[in-house]
Scaffold this active site. Structure first.
Site, PDB file in Angstrom:
ATOM      1  N   TRP A  62       1.335  13.566  -5.814  1.00 46.23           N
ATOM      2  CA  TRP A  62       2.576  13.572  -6.594  1.00 46.23           C
ATOM      3  C   TRP A  62       3.095  14.966  -6.889  1.00 46.23           C
ATOM      4  O   TRP A  62       4.265  15.119  -7.212  1.00 46.23           O
ATOM      5  CB  TRP A  62       2.364  12.797  -7.896  1.00 46.23           C
ATOM      6  CG  TRP A  62       2.694  11.353  -7.775  1.00 46.23           C
ATOM      7  CD1 TRP A  62       2.127  10.453  -6.900  1.00 46.23           C
ATOM      8  CD2 TRP A  62       3.659  10.621  -8.532  1.00 46.23           C
ATOM      9  NE1 TRP A  62       2.684   9.210  -7.106  1.00 46.23           N
ATOM     10  CE2 TRP A  62       3.621   9.282  -8.098  1.00 46.23           C
ATOM     11  CE3 TRP A  62       4.543  10.971  -9.561  1.00 46.23           C
ATOM     12  CZ2 TRP A  62       4.450   8.285  -8.644  1.00 46.23           C
ATOM     13  CZ3 TRP A  62       5.352   9.976 -10.102  1.00 46.23           C
ATOM     14  CH2 TRP A  62       5.309   8.658  -9.637  1.00 46.23           C
ATOM     15  N   TYR A 109      -1.329  14.280   0.730  1.00 47.46           N
ATOM     16  CA  TYR A 109      -0.714  13.285  -0.145  1.00 47.46           C
ATOM     17  C   TYR A 109      -0.858  13.666  -1.611  1.00 47.46           C
ATOM     18  O   TYR A 109      -1.897  14.209  -2.009  1.00 47.46           O
ATOM     19  CB  TYR A 109      -1.378  11.916   0.073  1.00 47.46           C
ATOM     20  CG  TYR A 109      -0.742  10.830  -0.753  1.00 47.46           C
ATOM     21  CD1 TYR A 109       0.400  10.193  -0.297  1.00 47.46           C
ATOM     22  CD2 TYR A 109      -1.256  10.472  -1.995  1.00 47.46           C
ATOM     23  CE1 TYR A 109       1.006   9.208  -1.061  1.00 47.46           C
ATOM     24  CE2 TYR A 109      -0.648   9.494  -2.757  1.00 47.46           C
ATOM     25  CZ  TYR A 109       0.487   8.870  -2.286  1.00 47.46           C
ATOM     26  OH  TYR A 109       1.089   7.899  -3.041  1.00 47.46           O
TER      27      TYR A 109
END
Ligand SMILES: Nc1nc2c(c(=O)[nH]1)N[C@H]1C(S)=C(S)[C@@H](COP(=O)(O)OP(=O)(O)OC[C@H]3O[C@@H](n4cnc5c(=O)[nH]c(N)nc54)[C@H](O)[C@@H]3O)O[C@H]1N2
Ligand SMILES: Nc1nc2c(c(=O)[nH]1)N[C@H]1C(S)=C(S)[C@@H](COP(=O)(O)OP(=O)(O)OC[C@H]3O[C@@H](n4cnc5c(=O)[nH]c(N)nc54)[C@H](O)[C@@H]3O)O[C@H]1N2
Ligand SMILES: [Mo]
Length: 771
Positions: A113, A111
């Site tokens: 950005w 996970y």
């Protein structure tokens, strides 16, 4: 004049880039950005700074003793090795884990950005690579809004598409009379947009709305959450109690006969069981304003007046994502849906509900949406998948069973963790527990640009390029622009593109052709662009040929002509435009959820007295409620080592906001260093004292790089101020299993000892091995 073919795109903005002698000399926000973010100014210095990873590196113990040395993770020095050696080692280990335990034993959730750019989007690259290798255990939902993402499909529809359908700000400016902002509308959060931001417009629209006389009400423990609106009314609610407030608003509407019975009859199901619960027929407790007052810290009068105001005027109720990143976070969302259904303004211009205006630069933008160029994903042959925030649980309990959204699930036995484009040692709760869990798998591999804590806690660290060192296509979600992201400087030291790393690994593992499809990065850019053109056309966007786009530097899509009103179709005709819920209507009572049999999440929006009791007990020892909010000066942990973030630190520590009364009671003065602690750990931070925050509440931004004083000692003091040392690692509920970071109690004291040196931004120790 800015040349438009010298651009780069980041999650926090689009910049014109100047270079000299292969160095970035300036990053200037593009002219069409109404309110540019300063975060970009951290980049020029950081990309060539000391924190960059120069060469592939392997933890000493891993090099000498392999997986048996896993306890040494985060404690040992590194050895820099050649790309050949690092990739041979990694390919050997991937092959070995697959042979011995199957692909399920590889965790590739990864996970995070990462960076803007559609081709070099590193999670897409990693997932495609691991799919080509036979699959991996994955993760689902987000840290941002997992509880919301799980509850909303049962009661109104899935969050992600709904978010793009939000009423345009232009409509709000014209029709909204009262804007209730639960969790405020902090300008700082709208700096970012996943995949790229171009035109920061929240400030502009809030000014327009104020000029039109919209009344703003800030329901938040922090007054600053609506600092963009100078005359906003502040209702300083106690954190974690908004559900009680929302239920009391519902009860008040019903008892004063202010609820919209026609809308309820035509557009909702389950009003009767909700009414019975609110009126105390279910559990003997009437959920009226007097009941909610002591729970929320507001007065009963403030609550009834708010209910009357909402019913009398065209009211938009916006709830920020933060509220569901907490224990029982699902309920704040459900109660908001219930309240706005009772008000009956859903689908009207300027009224109704919204989830996260201001959480990013996306909701409310009158931009044309287009799914953009994307890397072909492929199929994952492994079906094992965890709720994203159950990372440590999985690593600590292989084979363990747990409940998730009505299903009984089982954790895979993970032997190899592969991470690229995220930072679990920033984002996960209870970092001391994570450090323990992180030492369980045989091998941990990370691709990183910088020596983050996560890189320092890994076995094999592979240096990746930044956006400034590669060509890519910028196409942010709902951004309205497409940007030719040029390579501006050569890759730093030994850094390589993630794509090149995966290509070489795929070659070693025998599936190079499948992974690369014979294309180099430039051919891929053209390929994914061309492949997106028919999809763009369907959305009314006519993309020029690739070469034209690349030469031109940016495309701006025509804006939609019709202003958007959230759920207007459904309001007009619920038969013809039903919701995707089981009943096609808003579910005030959900048969599906009731059938799960979760006591903390029955079939209607619910205030859980046992959870409240638990939090009250915590407060006896840890009296301050800690909010860990999004940082103004960086994106999560990205560019915490940059100048914009570092100049806000206090004696090098992350700033923390507290009320003067709480400071005085502890003899804490402005600008001093404090220790924040609870049963899970301790951090240092710098005190900022302000009456803009409710007494009993403290606020610290997420993203200060975790910096343990002695990494070899479990639970060691974090010298720098990462709040996740203190947060609890427990799912929001069995339904959502989301991150519950906002439910966190702590104590604070003055730090009287000498200040330990910050080492977060220094590379680890390196040693050389004689052959
Ligand atoms: N206590 C608390 N914790 C929280 C939250 C909270 O509110 N409170 N919020 C949560 C939320 S909403 C989120 S979204 C998460 C965010 O957590 P993350 O998304 O994991 O945080 P980032 O700092 O953005 O991490 C991205 C990492 O990827 C690296 N990177 C960037 N580009 C590239 C690339 O091209 N290649 C490679 N290999 N690496 C790259 C960066 O250097 C950085 O280390 O945090 C969560 N954690
Ligand atoms: N600059 C910048 N912007 C960002 C990010 C970043 O890292 N940097 N991260 C982005 C990401 S990934 C996400 S998911 C979004 C998140 O967007 P949000 O979830 O909205 O962000 P937060 O800053 O955690 O929360 C907003 C405010 O909610 C208030 N709040 C917290 N708990 C409660 C509560 O119990 N009740 C009430 N009424 N209010 C409460 C806090 O005071 C806080 O300032 O932000 C995005 N925007
Ligand atoms: Mo997020």
């Amino acid at each position: 004049m800015q040349a438009e073919n010298k651009l780069t795109s980041t999650h926090w903005g689009t910049y014109h880039v100047d270079t000299a002698d292969d160095k970035i000399t300036a990053m200037t926000p593009v002219a069409w950005d109404k309110n540019p973010s300063p975060i970009g100014q951290s980049m020029p210095e950081a990309v060539t700074g000391n924190t960059r990873i120069r060469r592939p590196a392997v933890r000493l113990g891993y090099l000498q003793h392999g997986p048996d040395s896993r306890e040494g993770r985060g404690k040992e020095p590194f050895v820099e090795v050649s790309w050949e050696k690092a990739l041979d080692l990694l390919a050997g280990e991937l092959h070995s884990v697959k042979q011995r335990h199957g692909n399920q034993a590889i965790f590739g959730g990864s996970y995070g950005w990462g960076s803007a750019g559609r081709f070099h989007h590193v999670q897409s690259q990693l997932h495609r690579f691991l799919k080509g290798f036979g699959g991996y255990t994955a993760s689902t939902n987000t840290y941002s809004s997992a509880a919301g993402e799980r509850i909303l499909p049962h009661i109104i529809g899935p969050l992600s598409p709904l978010h793009k359908q939000h009423t345009h700000f232009s409509v709000l400016a014209e029709h909204c009379e009262v804007f209730v902002a639960i969790g405020g509308l902090p300008l700082r959060n709208s700096q970012v947009n996943v995949g790229g931001a171009s035109d920061h417009m929240l400030k502009y629209w809030l000014e327009k709305m104020q000029a039109r006389g919209v009344k703003f009400i800030n329901v938040s423990p922090v007054k600053n959450d609506l600092s963009a609106v100078s005359n906003a009314q502040w209702l300083p609610v106690k954190p974690g109690t908004d559900t009680a407030l929302l239920l009391a608003l519902c009860q008040t509407l019903i008892s004063e006969d202010l609820h919209d019975t026609a809308f309820i009859a035509s557009h909702t199901v389950g009003f009767e069981p909700l009414r019975q619960y609110l009126n105390g027929e279910t559990d003997g407790v009437e959920k009226n304003a007097a009941w909610a007052a002591p729970l929320t810290g507001l007065s009963a009068r403030q609550i009834t007046e708010l209910a009357r105001t909402m019913a009398a005027q065209r009211t938009m109720v916006n709830i920020s994502w933060s509220l569901q990143r907490s224990r029982q976070g699902e309920q704040a969302y459900w109660a908001t849906v219930a309240l706005t259904a009772l008000l009956g303004q859903i689908g009207t211009p300027g009224g109704g509900l919204a989830f996260g205006y201001a959480c990013t630069n996306l909701a409310g933008a009158d931009r044309r949406s287009f799914s953009g160029p994307r890397l072909p994903a492929g199929e994952n042959n492994v079906k094992s998948i965890i709720p994203v925030a159950r990372l440590s649980d999985m690593l600590l309990n292989p084979g363990g069973e747990y409940q998730f959204d009505g299903r009984q699930c089982r954790y895979a036995d993970i032997r190899l963790v592969y991470w690229a484009g995220g930072n679990a040692f920033h984002h996960h709760q209870d970092l001391n527990r994570l450090a323990e869990a992180w030492r369980r798998p045989e091998t941990v591999v990370v691709h990183e640009q910088y020596w983050t804590a996560q890189a320092k806690f890994s076995d094999i660290v592979l240096p990746a390029t930044t956006v400034l060192e590669r060509n890519d296509i910028g196409s942010g979600s709902h951004d309205g622009f497409m940007v030719a992201m040029r390579q501006h400087i050569a890759p730093f030291a030994g850094a390589r593109d993630d794509y090149a790393i995966f290509s070489d690994l795929a070659a070693r593992l025998g599936f190079a052709d499948k992974f690369t499809e014979g294309r180099n990065p430039e051919q891929w850019l053209k390929h994914i662009y061309d492949e997106s053109r028919p999809r763009a056309e369907k959305d009314g966007i006519d993309l020029p040929p690739f070469d034209e786009f690349w030469q031109q530097g940016k495309l701006e899509f025509d804006r939609p002509v019709t202003p958007q009103v959230f759920l207007a179709d459904f309001r007009a005709d619920p038969q013809q435009y039903p919701l995707s819920t089981p009943s096609g209507r808003i579910e005030l009572f959900s048969e599906t959820i009731a059938a799960f049999g979760y006591s903390e999440c029955p079939g209607y929006p619910y205030w859980d007295p046992r959870e409240y009791e638990f939090q009250q007990q915590q407060s006896e020892q840890w009296p301050l409620h800690m909010l860990s909010s999004q940082p103004a000066t960086r994106l999560h942990s990205q560019y915490d080592h940059g100048s914009i973030s570092r100049r806000t630190k206090i004696h090098g520590r992350e700033p923390l906001w507290m009320h003067p009364d709480d400071a005085a009671a502890r003899d804490i003065t402005e600008g001093s260093v404090v220790k924040v602690f609870n049963q899970r750990g301790a951090i240092l931070a710098g005190a900022r004292i302000s009456d803009q925050i409710r007494p009993g509440v403290i606020q610290i931004a997420t993203g200060a790089w975790y910096d343990p004083q002695d990494p070899a000692t479990p639970g060691s003091l974090d010298k720098h101020g990462n709040p996740n040392v203190l947060t609890e690692d427990r799912g929001s509920s069995r339904l959502g299993q989301g991150c519950s970071a906002q439910s966190c109690k702590v104590e604070i004291e003055r730090w009287q000892q000498p200040l330990p040196e910050i080492t977060a931004f220094s590379p680890p120790e390196f040693v050389t091995l004689s052959e």
